[in-house]
Every structure is written in structure tokens, then in C-alpha cells.
Motif scaffolding. Structure first.
Motif, PDB file in Angstrom:
ATOM      1  N   ASN A 108     -38.069  19.777  56.517  1.00 58.61           N
ATOM      2  CA  ASN A 108     -38.935  19.244  55.361  1.00 58.61           C
ATOM      3  C   ASN A 108     -40.309  19.715  55.499  1.00 58.61           C
ATOM      4  O   ASN A 108     -40.871  20.005  54.323  1.00 58.61           O
ATOM      5  N   ASP A 109     -40.614  19.684  56.404  1.00 64.93           N
ATOM      6  CA  ASP A 109     -42.138  20.416  56.886  1.00 64.93           C
ATOM      7  C   ASP A 109     -42.245  21.887  56.344  1.00 64.93           C
ATOM      8  O   ASP A 109     -43.140  22.189  55.437  1.00 64.93           O
ATOM      9  N   LEU A 110     -41.270  22.627  56.488  1.00 66.71           N
ATOM     10  CA  LEU A 110     -41.159  23.974  56.104  1.00 66.71           C
ATOM     11  C   LEU A 110     -40.798  24.333  54.717  1.00 66.71           C
ATOM     12  O   LEU A 110     -41.333  25.107  53.956  1.00 66.71           O
ATOM     13  N   ALA A 111     -40.340  23.242  54.151  1.00 64.66           N
ATOM     14  CA  ALA A 111     -39.997  23.188  52.769  1.00 64.66           C
ATOM     15  C   ALA A 111     -41.433  23.023  51.885  1.00 64.66           C
ATOM     16  O   ALA A 111     -41.349  23.874  50.452  1.00 64.66           O
ATOM     17  N   HIS A 112     -42.286  22.647  52.491  1.00 59.70           N
ATOM     18  CA  HIS A 112     -43.665  22.578  51.446  1.00 59.70           C
ATOM     19  C   HIS A 112     -44.114  23.969  51.538  1.00 59.70           C
ATOM     20  O   HIS A 112     -45.046  24.113  50.795  1.00 59.70           O
ATOM     21  N   ILE A 113     -44.088  24.945  52.326  1.00 59.47           N
ATOM     22  CA  ILE A 113     -44.616  26.334  52.305  1.00 59.47           C
ATOM     23  C   ILE A 113     -43.585  27.302  51.963  1.00 59.47           C
ATOM     24  O   ILE A 113     -43.982  28.506  52.177  1.00 59.47           O
ATOM     25  N   ALA A 114     -42.402  26.904  51.926  1.00 58.80           N
ATOM     26  CA  ALA A 114     -41.189  28.060  51.577  1.00 58.80           C
ATOM     27  C   ALA A 114     -40.803  28.296  50.167  1.00 58.80           C
ATOM     28  O   ALA A 114     -40.870  27.616  49.290  1.00 58.80           O
ATOM     29  N   HIS A 115     -40.248  29.655  50.052  1.00 56.32           N
ATOM     30  CA  HIS A 115     -39.470  29.632  48.681  1.00 56.32           C
ATOM     31  C   HIS A 115     -38.304  28.600  48.745  1.00 56.32           C
ATOM     32  O   HIS A 115     -37.943  28.191  49.760  1.00 56.32           O
ATOM     33  N   THR A 116     -38.196  28.175  47.448  1.00 53.57           N
ATOM     34  CA  THR A 116     -37.223  27.141  47.143  1.00 53.57           C
ATOM     35  C   THR A 116     -36.009  27.675  47.697  1.00 53.57           C
ATOM     36  O   THR A 116     -35.332  28.750  47.278  1.00 53.57           O
ATOM     37  N   GLY A 117     -35.218  26.785  48.523  1.00 57.74           N
ATOM     38  CA  GLY A 117     -33.577  27.079  48.853  1.00 57.74           C
ATOM     39  C   GLY A 117     -33.632  28.092  50.136  1.00 57.74           C
ATOM     40  O   GLY A 117     -32.711  28.659  50.475  1.00 57.74           O
ATOM     41  N   THR A 118     -34.760  28.504  50.729  1.00 58.29           N
ATOM     42  CA  THR A 118     -34.568  29.425  51.946  1.00 58.29           C
ATOM     43  C   THR A 118     -34.546  28.967  53.225  1.00 58.29           C
ATOM     44  O   THR A 118     -34.645  29.446  54.197  1.00 58.29           O
ATOM     45  N   VAL A 119     -34.897  27.521  53.203  1.00 56.71           N
ATOM     46  CA  VAL A 119     -34.712  26.887  54.454  1.00 56.71           C
ATOM     47  C   VAL A 119     -33.567  26.766  55.012  1.00 56.71           C
ATOM     48  O   VAL A 119     -32.605  26.402  54.616  1.00 56.71           O
ATOM     49  N   THR A 120     -33.205  27.515  56.322  1.00 56.70           N
ATOM     50  CA  THR A 120     -31.865  27.201  56.953  1.00 56.70           C
ATOM     51  C   THR A 120     -32.291  26.949  58.518  1.00 56.70           C
ATOM     52  O   THR A 120     -33.135  27.029  59.029  1.00 56.70           O
ATOM     53  N   VAL A 121     -31.149  26.364  58.929  1.00 58.04           N
ATOM     54  CA  VAL A 121     -31.258  26.168  60.612  1.00 58.04           C
ATOM     55  C   VAL A 121     -30.200  27.236  61.103  1.00 58.04           C
ATOM     56  O   VAL A 121     -29.175  27.337  61.031  1.00 58.04           O
ATOM     57  N   ASP A 122     -30.825  28.050  61.756  1.00 58.81           N
ATOM     58  CA  ASP A 122     -30.260  29.078  62.215  1.00 58.81           C
ATOM     59  C   ASP A 122     -29.350  29.033  63.700  1.00 58.81           C
ATOM     60  O   ASP A 122     -28.417  29.629  63.830  1.00 58.81           O
ATOM     61  N   GLN A 123     -29.815  27.867  64.410  1.00 65.98           N
ATOM     62  CA  GLN A 123     -29.158  27.615  65.749  1.00 65.98           C
ATOM     63  C   GLN A 123     -29.420  26.038  65.727  1.00 65.98           C
ATOM     64  O   GLN A 123     -30.615  25.587  65.839  1.00 65.98           O
ATOM     65  N   LEU A 124     -28.268  25.298  66.025  1.00 67.57           N
ATOM     66  CA  LEU A 124     -28.381  23.883  66.185  1.00 67.57           C
ATOM     67  C   LEU A 124     -28.126  23.531  67.640  1.00 67.57           C
ATOM     68  O   LEU A 124     -26.992  23.964  67.966  1.00 67.57           O
ATOM     69  N   TYR A 125     -28.995  22.816  68.107  1.00 64.55           N
ATOM     70  CA  TYR A 125     -28.596  22.119  69.393  1.00 64.55           C
ATOM     71  C   TYR A 125     -28.225  23.078  70.722  1.00 64.55           C
ATOM     72  O   TYR A 125     -27.096  22.737  71.309  1.00 64.55           O
ATOM     73  N   ALA A 126     -28.974  23.951  71.125  1.00 62.16           N
ATOM     74  CA  ALA A 126     -28.940  24.928  72.000  1.00 62.16           C
ATOM     75  C   ALA A 126     -29.397  24.364  73.168  1.00 62.16           C
ATOM     76  O   ALA A 126     -30.467  23.933  73.089  1.00 62.16           O
ATOM     77  N   VAL A 127     -28.539  24.454  74.128  1.00 64.23           N
ATOM     78  CA  VAL A 127     -29.300  23.882  75.646  1.00 64.23           C
ATOM     79  C   VAL A 127     -29.937  25.066  76.355  1.00 64.23           C
ATOM     80  O   VAL A 127     -29.525  26.205  76.593  1.00 64.23           O
ATOM     81  N   ARG A 128     -31.063  24.976  76.606  1.00 67.26           N
ATOM     82  CA  ARG A 128     -32.082  25.820  77.417  1.00 67.26           C
ATOM     83  C   ARG A 128     -32.603  24.953  78.666  1.00 67.26           C
ATOM     84  O   ARG A 128     -32.807  23.879  78.745  1.00 67.26           O
ATOM     85  N   ARG A 129     -32.983  25.651  79.601  1.00 65.40           N
ATOM     86  CA  ARG A 129     -33.563  25.157  80.977  1.00 65.40           C
ATOM     87  C   ARG A 129     -35.122  25.404  80.943  1.00 65.40           C
ATOM     88  O   ARG A 129     -35.672  26.395  80.651  1.00 65.40           O
ATOM     89  N   TRP A 130     -35.825  24.422  81.131  1.00 66.18           N
ATOM     90  CA  TRP A 130     -37.130  24.260  81.456  1.00 66.18           C
ATOM     91  C   TRP A 130     -37.373  23.570  83.019  1.00 66.18           C
ATOM     92  O   TRP A 130     -37.020  22.538  83.210  1.00 66.18           O
ATOM     93  N   CYS A 131     -37.860  24.591  83.947  1.00 67.10           N
ATOM     94  CA  CYS A 131     -37.871  23.866  85.350  1.00 67.10           C
ATOM     95  C   CYS A 131     -36.568  23.443  85.805  1.00 67.10           C
ATOM     96  O   CYS A 131     -35.484  23.987  85.781  1.00 67.10           O
ATOM     97  N   ASP A 132     -36.686  22.211  85.841  1.00 66.46           N
ATOM     98  CA  ASP A 132     -35.510  21.615  86.458  1.00 66.46           C
ATOM     99  C   ASP A 132     -34.943  20.468  85.481  1.00 66.46           C
ATOM    100  O   ASP A 132     -34.438  19.478  85.928  1.00 66.46           O
ATOM    101  N   LEU A 133     -34.827  20.875  84.210  1.00 68.98           N
ATOM    102  CA  LEU A 133     -34.581  20.151  83.280  1.00 68.98           C
ATOM    103  C   LEU A 133     -33.611  20.986  82.292  1.00 68.98           C
ATOM    104  O   LEU A 133     -34.281  22.113  82.074  1.00 68.98           O
ATOM    105  N   TRP A 134     -32.615  20.325  81.698  1.00 70.86           N
ATOM    106  CA  TRP A 134     -31.989  21.110  80.451  1.00 70.86           C
ATOM    107  C   TRP A 134     -32.522  20.240  79.214  1.00 70.86           C
ATOM    108  O   TRP A 134     -32.816  19.083  79.291  1.00 70.86           O
ATOM    109  N   GLN A 135     -32.863  21.151  78.350  1.00 70.96           N
ATOM    110  CA  GLN A 135     -33.339  20.634  76.958  1.00 70.96           C
ATOM    111  C   GLN A 135     -32.526  21.113  75.868  1.00 70.96           C
ATOM    112  O   GLN A 135     -32.175  22.297  75.851  1.00 70.96           O
ATOM    113  N   ALA A 136     -32.659  20.318  74.739  1.00 73.05           N
ATOM    114  CA  ALA A 136     -31.850  20.867  73.494  1.00 73.05           C
ATOM    115  C   ALA A 136     -32.763  21.461  72.446  1.00 73.05           C
ATOM    116  O   ALA A 136     -33.815  20.872  72.232  1.00 73.05           O
ATOM    117  N   GLU A 137     -32.253  22.615  71.861  1.00 72.84           N
ATOM    118  CA  GLU A 137     -33.429  23.429  71.038  1.00 72.84           C
ATOM    119  C   GLU A 137     -32.545  24.039  69.779  1.00 72.84           C
ATOM    120  O   GLU A 137     -31.437  24.280  70.039  1.00 72.84           O
TER     121      GLU A 137
END
Length: 422
Positions: free
Chosen positions: A268-297
């Protein structure tokens, strides 16, 4: 004309005392690696939320004055000029309080009032490269005992208050952040610089000024623009970096629901500054590591609408959705009521702007100093399924590696052990 005069009144603060010390390496997050030893400060502009007005328009004017093409981020630009004496780019910092100010939401009292809320520093190339190794501090670095802004009971009570608000239908999710500070003696910059060595610190680096300094180890992209493409990489969902923790994060219905709420908010935030219909989710819920924690990105991107400038971009994305909640304005009101002190340098934006490229990290995993205290922030997103005890432990796990490095001791090698939520 009035807008230009307002920007001029606030911008002339001159190079800071810290930045102009000899042999200081410019180490702003997202700065081009090859440029770091060849830069020196040309000019800076800063703003406190008590100054009033719209700082984002003013900072856009300031950067334009120095030749950076930020009035229309979609316009094709030539690469930056890396010859001696030419402007390379600029550091940009925007606090969480500045973002709340722009939405008309009050914020708690800031723990480090000397720290500005918006800073832009323009750098040009120099003929005298700075050595890669900064000089040793002239005094011994010591860090005193930490003082937390709330104890575990008060933190857990705030988590329950958010759950009650969700039950009433006021909000869907609120990100709660706690603050801790400790007295220090000596030069804080080497300690802050160490934060960038933490694994996964995509936005590792520092920014300094008169009487203040910021050190960042953030893994999260608030906003990046290349050509006319804009993207954000929200992070939501945390587990210990063990095989069991990774499996639990991937299978947790609670964490996935929390994450998708924020992805929808960022769309929704990006839709305010984007061409109509161009907002996409390129990758959903990928697990990455930061230090000694897993996080979803996740990665959300869009094509910018014609004529979008820096001020438009920052108005759309600040403060970041992953550190506020949904709906954003309602979440900010709950944050103001529940958090005992302001977020200072935490949960804002810090990064680099150059011709044809903008890259700002979200200042999670971030510390700051004023003249005599070091400050640190940590928290997490609260949903209906949140367990107060687990949320308190998760915030402590996020802060632990930073506390260790700031004190000059090795960070934990064993993944943080805290209760997994259902």
C-alpha cells in the motif's frame, strides 16, 4: 521562494567536529566500497522535530543545491563524478520521530535530545585518501551498566495492551520497541563501528556529528531506488538460528500472518508513488540469518510514477511499516501511548544517495551516543497470537549481540535461546 528560504535557515551547520577530526574514515551504510577512503565532507543540513515544517522538502532542496538529482527520481541520470573535488553523493538519516511528525502523531520524550531527526551530509572526492584503519582512541573505552526504559513486567504489560487493542478492532498489529542506555567514557566511534561486523548487517556503518554518533548493523532495506524501480524488503518473524528454529519459523502460522500483514502494508505504501498496477511481491517469506537469529524477509517492488522526488518517496515510506504496524497511523498512536521513551536513532532510515541510486536501511539493530550515554533500541511486532513472555525474550535476543560488541566482548556464538511462540 519561501520554501528555499526555510531550507537555507536550517541547513548551514557546517562540517561537524567529529567528521573533521583527522583520519576519520567515511563509513556510511550503503556507501560505495571503493569511495570510502576517498571522501571528505562538503556540507551538512540537519533538523530537529521541534523545528517544525516539512523537513523532507527542505532536505530535497538542500541536496538539489549540491547538484544531486533528487527532484525527479525517475529521470535518467549520468553516473556520479568521482574526480577529486566533485560531489560523490550524500548520507541521509531520518528518525522515527520525524516520520511520526509528518503524520501528525505525537512521540514520547526522546532519550537523546541532542541527536537530530533529519541529517543530510554531502561528500566529495578528495586527493588525500584516508587510511582504512582509523587511529586508536586517545582514551580507554569503558561502558557502564545498562538501564532499561521498562522492566520485563512493564514490557509484557504493553504487549497485553496491544492484544487488547487488537481484540477491540483498533489495530491489527503494533510494533513495540524498548530502549536501554548506559554511561560511557572514551571515544564511542570504534565501538559503534564494530556493529558492522555482525553477520547479516547489510546496512553496517556509522554517521557522526557534534555531540552524537550512530552505529548501524541493520539487515533490513527500508527503500531502494535504481533507475525508476523502487523496492522495500520488510523483515518480520524471528527465531533462534538453529535447525529447529528455522523449521519453526517456516511453519509458524502466527509469524507468517504477522509477516503478510506488513507485506500488505508495504504494498500500500509503494502504491502511493507507483505506476498503477506495477506493485509486485517478488519474494515472499524468505528466511535469512542475522547474527544468531533467523528472520523472515520479503521483497516488494514497483515502478515509480513520473515526477516522484525524494520528498514524495520518504513521505510514502516513513516511518517504516515493519516497525510501526497496521494500520500505520493507528499503530503509531498506540506506540506513543505505550512506549516509555522515544525511539531516537532506532526504527528510522539511514543510507546513501547518489546519482541514479538511493539505498536506505531501516535502523533496527542500531545504537547511538550523545555526549555521555550510549543508547540502544529493540522490539518486535505484536499480533493477537503474541505471547508476552516470548516477546520480551525476543527483544532481548535481538539486543544481545549489539550489547556484547559495544562492551568490547565477543557476541554470543550460541544462538539465542528464547521461548518459541505458537
Amino acid at each position: 521562494m519561501a520554501r528555499r528560504k526555510s531550507a537555507e535557515r536550517m541547513r548551514k551547520v557546517g562540517p561537524s567536529g567529529v567528521e573533521t577530526l583527522p583520519q576519520r574514515l567515511i563509513d556510511v551504510p550503503a556507501i560505495p566500497t571503493g569511495c570510502r577512503p576517498h571522501l571528505t565532507e562538503r556540507d551538512r543540513w540537519q533538523w530537529h522535530h521541534t523545528d517544525g515544517g516539512d523537513p523532507l522538502t527542505a532536505v530535497q532542496d538542500f541536496l538539489t543545491h549540491h547538484g544531486l538529482p533528487v527532484t525527479d527520481l525517475t529521470r535518467p541520470t549520468t553516473p556520479g563524478d568521482h574526480r577529486p573535488g566533485q560531489v560523490c553523493g550524500a548520507a541521509l538519516y531520518v528518525s522515527a520521530a520525524a516520520g511520526a511528525h509528518l503524520l501528525g502523531v505525537p512521540t514520547p520524550t526522546e532519550p537523546a535530545p541532542t541527536l537530530p531527526d533529519v541529517v543530510a551530509v554531502v561528500y566529495h572526492h578528495t586527493t588525500r585518501p584516508t587510511p582504512h584503519t582509523p587511529p586508536p582512541p586517545t582514551t580507554t573505552w569503558t561502558l557502564g551498566p545498562w538501564h532499561d526504559s521498562w522492566n520485563p513486567h512493564a514490557h509484557a504489560h504493553a504487549v497485553q495492551a496491544v492484544r487488547d487493542a487488537i481484540g477491540r478492532g483498533d489495530v491489527y498489529q503494533v510494533n513495540l520497541v524498548g530502549h536501554a542506555s548506559a554511561p560511557y567514557h572514551g571515544d564511542p566511534l570504534p565501538a559503534l563501528t564494530r556493529l558492522a561486523t555482525l553477520p547479516g548487517a547489510r546496512y553496517g556503518g556509522t554517521l557522526t556529528g557534534d555531540g552524537w554518533a550512530i552505529g548501524c548493523a541493520s539487515p533490513e532495506t527500508l527503500v531502494e531506488v535504481t533507475a525508476d524501480r523502487v523496492l522495500t524488503r520488510p523483515i518480520k518473524g524471528t527465531r533462534p538460528a538453529t535447525p529447529a528454529g528455522r523449521h519453526d519459523l517456516l511453519t509458524s502460522a502466527k509469524e507468517r500472518a504477522e509477516h503478510i500483514m506488513i507485506v500488505d502494508l508495504e504494498r500500500n505504501d509503494l502504491a502511493h508513488i507507483a505506476h498503477t498496477g506495477t506493485v509486485t511481491v517478488d519474494q515472499l517469506y524468505a528466511v535469512r540469518r542475522w547474527c544468531d537469529l533467523w528472520q523472515a524477509e520479503s521483497t516488494v517492488s514497483a515502478t515509480l510514477a513520473p515526477g516522484i522526488g525524494l520528498a514524495d518517496l520518504l513521505h510514502a515510506v516513513c516511518p517504516g511499516g515493519s516497525v510501526t504496524g497496521a494500520p500505520k497511523r493507528a499503530a503509531l498512536h498506540h506506540i506513543a501511548a505505550l512506549e516509555p521513551t522515544g525511539r531516537g536513532a532506532g526504527m528510522g532510515a539511514l543510507g546513501w544517495i547518489a546519482p541514479g541510486h538511493l539505498d536506505l536501511g531501516l535502523t533496527i539493530r542500531t545504537a547511538a551516543t550523545d555526549t555521555d550515554r550510549l543508547h540502544l533500541w529493540a522490539g518486535g511486532g505484536i499480533t493477537w497470537d503474541s505471547d508476552p513472555t516470548a516477546e520480551v525474550a525476543e527483544a532481548a535476543a535481538k539486543a544481545a549481540p549489539l550489547r556484547a560488541l559495544l562492551a568490547g566482548t565477543p557476541p554470543p556464538t550460541k544462538p539465542a535461546d528464547y521461548p518459541c511462540q505458537p
